[in-house]
Design a protein around this motif. Structure first.
Motif, short mmCIF file in Angstrom:
data_model
loop_
_atom_site.label_atom_id
_atom_site.label_comp_id
_atom_site.label_asym_id
_atom_site.label_seq_id
_atom_site.Cartn_x
_atom_site.Cartn_y
_atom_site.Cartn_z
N ALA A 1 0.84 -1.20 0.00
CA ALA A 1 0.00 0.00 0.00
C ALA A 1 0.87 1.25 0.00
N ARG A 2 1.99 1.22 0.71
CA ARG A 2 2.91 2.36 0.74
C ARG A 2 3.59 2.58 -0.61
N LEU A 3 3.57 1.56 -1.46
CA LEU A 3 4.21 1.65 -2.77
C LEU A 3 3.21 1.83 -3.91
N GLY A 4 1.96 2.17 -3.55
CA GLY A 4 0.99 2.53 -4.57
C GLY A 4 0.01 1.45 -4.98
N TRP A 5 0.06 0.29 -4.33
CA TRP A 5 -0.90 -0.77 -4.63
C TRP A 5 -2.14 -0.61 -3.75
N LYS A 6 -3.28 -1.09 -4.25
CA LYS A 6 -4.48 -1.16 -3.44
C LYS A 6 -4.65 -2.59 -2.97
N ALA A 7 -4.82 -2.78 -1.67
CA ALA A 7 -4.87 -4.12 -1.09
C ALA A 7 -6.31 -4.55 -0.83
N TYR A 8 -6.59 -5.81 -1.18
CA TYR A 8 -7.87 -6.44 -0.89
C TYR A 8 -7.58 -7.75 -0.14
N ALA A 9 -8.51 -8.15 0.69
CA ALA A 9 -8.40 -9.44 1.38
C ALA A 9 -9.74 -10.16 1.30
N PHE A 10 -9.65 -11.49 1.17
CA PHE A 10 -10.86 -12.30 1.03
C PHE A 10 -10.74 -13.58 1.85
N GLN B 1 13.08 3.59 -2.18
CA GLN B 1 11.76 3.73 -1.58
C GLN B 1 11.18 2.38 -1.17
N TYR B 2 11.42 1.36 -1.99
CA TYR B 2 10.93 0.02 -1.67
C TYR B 2 11.53 -0.49 -0.36
N PHE B 3 12.83 -0.35 -0.21
CA PHE B 3 13.49 -0.83 1.00
C PHE B 3 13.05 -0.02 2.22
N SER B 4 12.87 1.28 2.02
CA SER B 4 12.39 2.11 3.11
C SER B 4 11.01 1.66 3.57
N ALA B 5 10.14 1.29 2.61
CA ALA B 5 8.79 0.83 2.96
C ALA B 5 8.83 -0.45 3.78
N LEU B 6 9.80 -1.33 3.52
CA LEU B 6 9.91 -2.56 4.30
C LEU B 6 10.05 -2.27 5.79
N PHE B 7 10.81 -1.24 6.12
CA PHE B 7 11.07 -0.95 7.53
C PHE B 7 10.02 -0.02 8.13
N SER B 8 9.52 0.92 7.35
CA SER B 8 8.49 1.80 7.90
C SER B 8 7.21 1.03 8.20
N ALA B 9 6.85 0.06 7.36
CA ALA B 9 5.64 -0.73 7.60
C ALA B 9 5.80 -1.66 8.79
N LYS C 1 6.90 -1.13 11.66
CA LYS C 1 6.58 -0.51 12.94
C LYS C 1 5.15 -0.79 13.37
N ARG C 2 4.27 -1.05 12.39
CA ARG C 2 2.86 -1.31 12.68
C ARG C 2 2.58 -2.80 12.86
N HIS C 3 3.55 -3.65 12.55
CA HIS C 3 3.28 -5.09 12.53
C HIS C 3 4.34 -5.88 13.29
N TYR C 4 4.93 -5.25 14.29
CA TYR C 4 6.00 -5.92 15.03
C TYR C 4 5.52 -7.17 15.74
N ASP C 5 4.19 -7.26 15.99
CA ASP C 5 3.65 -8.42 16.69
C ASP C 5 3.52 -9.64 15.80
N SER C 6 3.53 -9.45 14.47
CA SER C 6 3.34 -10.58 13.55
C SER C 6 4.49 -10.75 12.57
N SER C 7 5.23 -9.69 12.27
CA SER C 7 6.34 -9.76 11.32
C SER C 7 7.51 -8.95 11.86
N GLU C 8 8.69 -9.53 11.76
CA GLU C 8 9.91 -8.86 12.23
C GLU C 8 10.88 -8.73 11.07
N VAL C 9 11.34 -7.51 10.82
CA VAL C 9 12.25 -7.24 9.71
C VAL C 9 13.65 -6.99 10.27
#
Length: 362
Positions: free
Chosen positions: A30-39, A218-226, A228-236
């Protein structure tokens, strides 16, 4: 085959070992311009869901991309009919003018048994693979993508023992080079996101040396900025292997669920005799095991020990760590607008041949 999907918020995706189907990855894209959907996928009694990301490409094409998904696979003889039914459901549910759907399938390749044979190199051409995939479908509309977006053949190390056990499974040369790096003063540490420019400089050196497609900073920066919101499920993790004050190798490793994935690596053009990359991977393996991960996925390799394959060097290096080769089905497309898809496919083939990259992905 009857497959029904029900929309949900991307933030409600189930925890998963597949990084590219995680809540964290939906945030990165989403930070890189994609729209995310989940089903939620309703076809059996198993609770399963799927991340789909959508983005325009060029003046006409709109791609719906299912990265490393769906996670749960039907029986191999039902691959095609399942994807056909799923594709029709996606077209009905997504509020975008979709040109095609791309699946980056984590399902075992129907040719995996043959590929495990020693020195097996004769992979069927795309036309033959498409005939097999489309058998039993209504429209025979599934196409093998020109390139595999993530990884069709990877080396996975099982983390089912202590250091002694893991080292014993490695090839002697790999163990020796790990020890050599330590004796020569190489040290590996977990770096902060502020040191990402150091990694990126190494990454650009590696790209020039090997001629592969370079992702933007920008792509690598997005990996780390995102993260911060998901430290409970994903660790970079950003790992840097240094000798003194100089960084010789780097890696970005992401832990999702019980899986650890070596996402990107880099190394300097000089002082390669210190074998820093060997020690870096060993430290990543140790860290992943300490965090209760069951596997360490080292990424792309050639399907077999084939000196003629462009990934053979990766095969020799990575299999030295004692991993097994996983053969997945790769990337498949479901065209919705046939002419637009044809033009996009031709453009992507040219891109892969001249720039070593692909249109879908990072």
């Amino acid at each position: 085959m009857n497959v029904t999907i029900v929309p949900k918020r991307p933030g409600k995706l189930y925890p998963t070992d597949i990084l590219f189907q995680s809540r964290y990855w939906s945030d990165v894209k989403a930070r890189l311009g994609w729209k995310a959907y989940a089903f939620d996928i309703e076809s059996t009694g198993i609770d399963k869901d799927m991340l789909v990301i959508v983005k325009p490409f060029g003046p006409r094409a709109v791609a719906a991309y299912v990265p490393q998904g769906p996670e749960f696979a039907p029986d191999q003889e039902d691959y095609g009919t399942y994807l056909e039914a799923l594709s029709e459901s996606i077209v009905e549910q997504i509020d975008a003018d979709i040109s095609f759907i791309r699946y980056d399938l984590p399902w075992e390749s129907p040719y995996a048994a043959e590929m495990r044979q020693q020195n097996w190199h004769d992979f069927p051409e795309s036309r033959v693979r498409e005939m097999r995939m489309n058998f039993g479908t209504k429209h025979w509309n599934l196409k093998k993508a020109p390139v595999d977006v993530t990884v069709a053949n990877s080396c996975v190390v099982d983390l089912d023992g202590d250091d002694r056990h893991l080292l014993a499974r490695m090839k002697p040369k790999t163990r020796y080079n790990i020890g050599l790096a330590e004796r020569k003063g190489v040290r590996v540490h977990i770096a902060s996101a502020e040191q990402l420019p150091i990694f990126y400089r190494l990454y650009c050196q590696t790209s020039r040396r090997h001629g592969f497609h370079t992702n933007d900073y920008q792509y690598f920066s997005a990996l780390f900025s995102a993260s911060k919101r998901h430290y409970d499920s994903s660790e970079v993790l950003l790992l840097l292997a240094c000798r003194g004050q100089e960084a010789l190798a780097g890696a970005i490793v992401v832990l999702s669920g019980k899986g650890a994935l070596f996402l990107h690596g880099a190394s300097a053009d000089h002082q390669r005799e210190y074998m820093a990359s060997y020690l870096m991977h060993w430290k990543a393996i140790q860290y992943a095991r300490a965090r209760q991960c069951r596997t360490y996925d080292m990424g792309a390799v050639s399907p077999s020990d084939d000196p003629g394959h462009s990934f053979h060097g990766l095969y020799r290096f990575k299999t030295g760590f004692g991993g097994r080769i996983v053969h997945n089905s790769g990337s498949w497309d479901y065209p919705v607008k046939k002419e637009v898809y044809r033009d996009f496919r031709n453009w992507e083939m040219v891109l892969s041949q001249h720039e070593g990259g692909h249109a879908i992905g990072e």
